[in-house]
Design an enzyme around this catalytic site. Structure first.
Site: not given
Ligand code: PGA
Length: 263
Positions: A9-11, A99, A101, A170, A176, A216, A237-238
């Site tokens: 997930n590149w956000k 998600h 967010e 998640e 993150g 993470s 994500g990251g």
């Molecule tokens: P993260 O994000 O790996 O940076 O914790 C995961 C996500 O939000 O899908």
């Protein structure tokens, strides 16, 4: 056997040139070390790059492109929004829905998320439905109650639609933050999710439901998480923003699957 998935997930990261470069690197890595059987790699770039990244991945086995969101209406006066039909028309096959967010910053509720999942399914997109508790909720011991409430979206679907939906647990406190759920914490919740799916849709369907872990997840912890019985991969994500970080996670899944075949 249910499908195993490593999804990036590149956000809201990467410019056009950077996104194409990362897609090309992921593609080369998959060409070099193909996915195991029954395993998919998914990349979820920002909307403007979907169509070009779909073309970039064309012909690469087991690699799919996802949007990070879609609107719940079919079309109309929703300035700045993107419909499921638009996503589908780029050649993307999956869409991340719910998600944390989106829930936190854009006020997405169960009611809206159900409409989004239905809209995605209507256009032949596979929803990757995300949910998970906050730190306060876990500290209060309410994580299962919260996840059960969030799963109401899935349980409002027909069994056939639910079967098409990928789940992603998640925990918000792990996203993150660099704090990963321990394999035991993650497995415990994944087992709870699978048993909830079994209660609603039956054991056979639950056994075929892909449940990803996100929060993470990185090269160092991926293998221990993926070794857990009910964890079917990761939403990353990251660590999906650089191919040298993402590829070891993909390889951790390949290693798990090989090990299971041998064992
Ligand atoms: P993260 O994000 O790996 O940076 O914790 C995961 C996500 O939000 O899908």
């Amino acid at each position: 056997m249910r499908t195993k998935i490593i999804a990036g997930n590149w956000k809201m990261n990467k410019t056009y040139a950077e996104a194409l470069m990362l897609a090309a690197e992921v593609k080369e890595a998959v060409k070099k070390t193909p996915n195991a059987d029954n395993m998919l790699t998914i990349v979820a770039p920002p909307f403007p790059f979907l169509s070009e990244i779909v073309q970039c991945m064309d012909g690469i086995d087991g690699v799919f492109v996802a949007a990070q969101n879609c609107h719940h209406a079919a079309s109309g006066a929703y300035t700045g929004e993107v419909s499921a039909a638009m996503v589908q028309s780029t050649g993307a096959t999956h869409v991340i829905i719910g998600h944390s967010e989106r829930r936190q910053y854009f006020g997405e509720t169960n009611e809206i998320l159900l409409l989004k999942v239905l809209e995605a399914l209507k256009h032949g997109l596979t929803p990757i439905f995300c949910f998970g508790e906050t730190l306060d909720q876990r500290t209060a011991g309410e994580q299962e109650k919260i996840v059960a409430q969030q799963l109401e979206v899935l349980f409002a679907l027909t069994p056939e639609d639910a079967r098409k939906t990928i789940l992603a647990y998640e925990p918000v406190w792990a996203i993150g933050t660099g704090i990963t759920a321990t394999p035991d914490q993650a497995q415990e919740m994944h087992a709870f999710i699978r048993s909830s799916v079994a209660k609603k849709f039956g054991a056979a369907q639950a056994a075929l439901t892909t449940i990803l872990y996100g929060g993470s997840c990185n090269a160092g912890n991926a293998k221990n998480l993926f070794d857990c019985a009910d964890i079917d991969g990761g939403l990353i994500g990251g660590a999906s923003l650089k191919a040298p970080d993402f590829d070891p996670i993909r390889k951790a899944m390949i290693a798990c699957l090989r090990q299971k075949q041998v064992g």
